[in-house]
Scaffold this motif. Structure first.
Motif, mmCIF file in Angstrom:
data_model
loop_
_atom_site.group_PDB
_atom_site.id
_atom_site.type_symbol
_atom_site.label_atom_id
_atom_site.label_comp_id
_atom_site.label_asym_id
_atom_site.label_seq_id
_atom_site.Cartn_x
_atom_site.Cartn_y
_atom_site.Cartn_z
ATOM 1 N N GLU A 168 -33.159 25.986 7.150
ATOM 2 C CA GLU A 168 -33.583 24.914 6.699
ATOM 3 C C GLU A 168 -33.480 24.121 5.588
ATOM 4 O OE1 GLU A 168 -36.807 23.254 7.653
ATOM 5 O OE2 GLU A 168 -37.025 25.042 9.533
ATOM 6 N N ILE A 169 -31.823 25.197 4.811
ATOM 7 C CA ILE A 169 -31.140 24.342 3.952
ATOM 8 C C ILE A 169 -29.939 24.192 4.783
ATOM 9 C CG2 ILE A 169 -30.448 24.841 1.659
ATOM 10 C CD1 ILE A 169 -32.680 27.091 1.078
ATOM 11 N N VAL A 170 -29.760 24.787 5.358
ATOM 12 C CA VAL A 170 -27.901 24.661 5.827
ATOM 13 C C VAL A 170 -28.358 25.815 7.537
ATOM 14 C CG1 VAL A 170 -26.104 26.264 5.990
ATOM 15 C CG2 VAL A 170 -27.153 26.087 3.765
ATOM 16 N N PRO A 171 -28.593 23.783 8.719
ATOM 17 C CA PRO A 171 -29.192 24.569 9.878
ATOM 18 C C PRO A 171 -27.731 25.505 10.427
ATOM 19 C CG PRO A 171 -29.029 22.221 8.800
ATOM 20 C CD PRO A 171 -28.301 22.935 8.196
ATOM 21 N N ASP A 172 -26.779 25.268 9.907
ATOM 22 C CA ASP A 172 -25.557 26.306 10.748
ATOM 23 C C ASP A 172 -25.183 27.340 10.499
ATOM 24 O OD1 ASP A 172 -24.666 23.097 11.407
ATOM 25 O OD2 ASP A 172 -22.438 23.451 10.504
ATOM 26 N N ALA A 173 -26.506 28.167 9.872
ATOM 27 C CA ALA A 173 -26.437 29.517 9.333
ATOM 28 C C ALA A 173 -27.442 29.780 11.175
ATOM 29 C CB ALA A 173 -27.311 29.584 7.856
ATOM 30 N N LEU A 174 -28.243 29.179 11.610
ATOM 31 C CA LEU A 174 -28.206 30.349 12.381
ATOM 32 C C LEU A 174 -27.914 31.076 13.453
ATOM 33 C CD1 LEU A 174 -28.332 28.460 15.564
ATOM 34 C CD2 LEU A 174 -28.803 26.468 14.436
ATOM 35 N N PHE A 175 -26.426 30.230 13.849
ATOM 36 C CA PHE A 175 -25.773 31.297 14.286
ATOM 37 C C PHE A 175 -25.156 32.522 13.471
ATOM 38 C CE2 PHE A 175 -24.923 27.173 16.228
ATOM 39 C CZ PHE A 175 -24.768 27.810 17.796
ATOM 40 N N LEU A 221 -33.794 31.985 -1.194
ATOM 41 C CA LEU A 221 -33.758 30.344 -1.148
ATOM 42 C C LEU A 221 -32.989 29.784 -1.576
ATOM 43 C CD1 LEU A 221 -36.706 30.411 1.732
ATOM 44 C CD2 LEU A 221 -34.008 31.042 2.032
ATOM 45 N N ALA A 222 -33.570 29.922 -2.990
ATOM 46 C CA ALA A 222 -33.310 29.390 -4.084
ATOM 47 C C ALA A 222 -31.700 28.855 -4.751
ATOM 48 C CB ALA A 222 -34.101 29.579 -5.541
ATOM 49 N N LYS A 223 -30.715 30.677 -4.388
ATOM 50 C CA LYS A 223 -29.985 30.530 -4.568
ATOM 51 C C LYS A 223 -28.803 29.275 -3.701
ATOM 52 C CE LYS A 223 -27.710 32.093 -8.393
ATOM 53 N NZ LYS A 223 -27.746 31.262 -9.419
ATOM 54 N N VAL A 224 -29.416 29.663 -2.529
ATOM 55 C CA VAL A 224 -28.661 29.046 -1.492
ATOM 56 C C VAL A 224 -28.311 27.612 -1.226
ATOM 57 C CG1 VAL A 224 -28.705 28.839 0.994
ATOM 58 C CG2 VAL A 224 -28.581 30.742 0.935
ATOM 59 N N ALA A 225 -29.644 26.703 -1.381
ATOM 60 C CA ALA A 225 -30.231 25.252 -2.199
ATOM 61 C C ALA A 225 -29.298 25.002 -3.250
ATOM 62 C CB ALA A 225 -32.018 24.949 -2.673
ATOM 63 N N GLU A 226 -29.174 25.611 -4.418
ATOM 64 C CA GLU A 226 -28.575 25.312 -5.446
ATOM 65 C C GLU A 226 -26.854 25.021 -5.340
ATOM 66 O OE1 GLU A 226 -26.938 28.149 -9.120
ATOM 67 O OE2 GLU A 226 -28.783 28.069 -9.030
ATOM 68 N N PHE A 227 -26.595 26.325 -4.503
ATOM 69 C CA PHE A 227 -24.840 25.939 -3.858
ATOM 70 C C PHE A 227 -24.676 24.917 -3.132
ATOM 71 C CE2 PHE A 227 -23.880 30.425 -5.306
ATOM 72 C CZ PHE A 227 -23.120 30.344 -5.303
ATOM 73 N N LYS A 228 -26.199 24.832 -1.978
ATOM 74 C CA LYS A 228 -25.821 23.489 -1.312
ATOM 75 C C LYS A 228 -25.674 21.896 -2.028
ATOM 76 C CE LYS A 228 -27.298 21.160 3.159
ATOM 77 N NZ LYS A 228 -26.959 21.195 3.957
ATOM 78 N N LYS A 229 -27.314 21.993 -3.051
ATOM 79 C CA LYS A 229 -26.986 20.950 -4.212
ATOM 80 C C LYS A 229 -25.509 20.762 -4.770
ATOM 81 C CE LYS A 229 -29.822 18.906 -6.952
ATOM 82 N NZ LYS A 229 -31.370 19.525 -8.327
ATOM 83 N N LYS A 230 -25.199 21.497 -5.116
ATOM 84 C CA LYS A 230 -23.375 21.309 -5.800
ATOM 85 C C LYS A 230 -22.237 20.782 -4.788
ATOM 86 C CE LYS A 230 -24.638 24.842 -8.873
ATOM 87 N NZ LYS A 230 -23.700 26.205 -9.839
ATOM 88 N N ASN A 231 -23.054 20.879 -2.950
ATOM 89 C CA ASN A 231 -21.414 20.621 -2.503
ATOM 90 C C ASN A 231 -21.172 21.296 -2.078
ATOM 91 O OD1 ASN A 231 -22.663 17.738 -2.047
ATOM 92 N ND2 ASN A 231 -21.756 17.251 -3.917
#
Length: 158
Positions: A77-84, A20-30
């Motif tokens: 919760e970080i990347v909503p499109d990941a649900l698929f 979760l922390a790594k995914v949030a890190e990538f999301k924060k960097k756009n």
């Protein structure tokens, strides 16, 4: 003129607790999530989350390896499109994903097999270390059980 850029891809191997922390890190960097991939290798699930930086075309991959019995936290919760992607991993491989924002309950695809690419599916290994064959797959066993449950035809005058 079009400038083609082909930077090196990055692979970051992590533990489940870091996901979760790594995914949030990538999301924060756009960086955008461009795919999540699951495979069953050496009696474990290998999960790869790929992100791309659209400005530099740098692709970074997060990879974690988990036992089939382990639960993996959802990244929705970080990347909503990941649900698929997560529903696909759950349904096709049997990966245990915790708290998917919208869980399709193994109804994303219309398939007869249960977790066809997972360890017990027709494409995986059935009954532990035994290699899957047409006779010992989950589908073949289900079809045999269904055939055994049918009443025999009454051949006396009917």
């Amino acid at each position: 003129m079009i400038e083609l850029r082909n930077p090196e891809n990055v692979l970051i191997e992590i533990e489940k607790g870091e996901l979760l922390a790594k995914v949030a890190e990538f999301k924060k960097k756009n960086n955008r999530l461009c795919q999540i991939c699951a495979t069953y290798v050496n009696e474990k699930f290998e999960l790869s989350y790929s992100f791309v930086d659209d400005e530099t075309n740098l692709m970074s991959n997060i990879r974690l390896v988990v036992d089939p019995s382990e639960e993996v936290p959802s990244v929705t919760e970080i990347v909503p499109d990941a649900l698929f992607y997560e529903n696909e991993m759950k349904e096709l491989f049997g990966v245990k994903i915790q708290n998917i924002s919208l869980d399709f309950q193994d109804k994303l695809y219309r398939i007869a097999a249960v977790h066809p690419f997972g360890p017990q599916g027709p494409m995986g290994v059935s009954d532990g270390a035994e290699a899957a064959t047409p006779e010992n797959t989950v589908v073949a066993k289900a079809q045999a059980a269904k055939a055994d449950a049918k009443p025999a035809d009454d051949k006396e005058g009917k």
